[in-house]
Enzyme design. Structure first.
Site, PDB file in Angstrom:
ATOM      1  N   ILE A 143     -17.288  65.535  -4.368  1.00 54.24           N
ATOM      2  CA  ILE A 143     -18.498  65.026  -3.715  1.00 54.24           C
ATOM      3  C   ILE A 143     -18.168  63.588  -3.314  1.00 54.24           C
ATOM      4  O   ILE A 143     -17.880  62.747  -4.179  1.00 54.24           O
ATOM      5  CB  ILE A 143     -19.723  65.056  -4.656  1.00 54.24           C
ATOM      6  CG1 ILE A 143     -20.024  66.497  -5.098  1.00 54.24           C
ATOM      7  CG2 ILE A 143     -20.949  64.471  -3.974  1.00 54.24           C
ATOM      8  CD1 ILE A 143     -19.692  66.759  -6.512  1.00 54.24           C
ATOM      9  N   HIS A 144     -18.174  63.314  -2.021  1.00 52.79           N
ATOM     10  CA  HIS A 144     -17.740  62.005  -1.506  1.00 52.79           C
ATOM     11  C   HIS A 144     -18.917  61.357  -0.770  1.00 52.79           C
ATOM     12  O   HIS A 144     -19.304  61.815   0.298  1.00 52.79           O
ATOM     13  CB  HIS A 144     -16.551  62.191  -0.556  1.00 52.79           C
ATOM     14  CG  HIS A 144     -15.838  60.932  -0.236  1.00 52.79           C
ATOM     15  ND1 HIS A 144     -16.323  60.007   0.665  1.00 52.79           N
ATOM     16  CD2 HIS A 144     -14.676  60.442  -0.706  1.00 52.79           C
ATOM     17  CE1 HIS A 144     -15.473  59.005   0.734  1.00 52.79           C
ATOM     18  NE2 HIS A 144     -14.459  59.234  -0.082  1.00 52.79           N
ATOM     19  N   ILE A 145     -19.479  60.299  -1.325  1.00 53.66           N
ATOM     20  CA  ILE A 145     -20.676  59.663  -0.754  1.00 53.66           C
ATOM     21  C   ILE A 145     -20.270  58.685   0.336  1.00 53.66           C
ATOM     22  O   ILE A 145     -19.727  57.616   0.059  1.00 53.66           O
ATOM     23  CB  ILE A 145     -21.500  58.954  -1.841  1.00 53.66           C
ATOM     24  CG1 ILE A 145     -21.829  59.923  -2.977  1.00 53.66           C
ATOM     25  CG2 ILE A 145     -22.775  58.359  -1.231  1.00 53.66           C
ATOM     26  CD1 ILE A 145     -22.401  59.248  -4.213  1.00 53.66           C
TER      27      ILE A 145
END
Length: 170
Positions: A89-91
């Site tokens: 999960i890459h914000i």
């Protein structure tokens, strides 16, 4: 990837039946990974998956598993499911450059997390003001048991409720 034992025990070839559904990690628009405004993600160089253009500033775990990595800058989280499938999960795009500014993490590396558990919050407006895209790619890293992925584009997805991706497993 080979079938190796992981922190949850031994993984055996052909033992993972059915599907794995991933919920939206935040409120917003679920989109195909090809539509992410960054070649690293849109060209699937890391892996395949989906992304969410957030309308919220909170990020939740799309599956249960162990956090195998939490970036020091609080912008990226790797979860390994009980089946051994790793999810990134890459914000935001290039948000590593913010060195953690505008991010707050609620979890630590090696923690067990439950689907729907809050991982992080971020200042969406700060990202935009600094010229960063706030889109959140969710990537399935290559794994022998993954047959195919089915993205479910949704204009107004709800975190922890809307199914954004179905992973078909061997």
């Amino acid at each position: 990837m080979s079938n190796q034992s992981n922190e949850f025990g031994e993984h055996e070839e052909g033992k993972i039946p059915g599907v794995l559904n991933l919920c939206a990690v935040t409120d917003g628009e679920v989109m195909k990974i090809e539509d992410v405004p960054d070649e690293l993600f849109s060209q699937k160089m890391i892996g395949d998956g989906f992304a969410v253009m957030p309308s919220s500033q909170e990020v939740f775990a799309p599956v249960s598993g162990r956090l195998i990595e939490v970036a020091d800058t609080k912008h990226a989280y790797y979860i390994e499911t009980h089946e051994g499938i790793k999810i990134l999960i890459h914000i935001g795009i290039d948000t590593l450059l913010l060195n953690g500014e505008g991010f707050e993490s609620f979890v630590e590396r090696k923690m067990l997390v439950e689907k729907g558990q809050k991982l992080a919050s971020f200042d969406r407006q700060l990202l935009i003001d600094r010229g960063f895209q706030p889109v959140i790619p969710v990537i399935i890293l290559e794994h022998d048991s993954v047959l195919s992925l089915e993205v479910h584009p949704i204009k107004e997805a709800k975190a922890n409720e809307s199914i954004a991706l179905t992973v078909h497993l061997k």
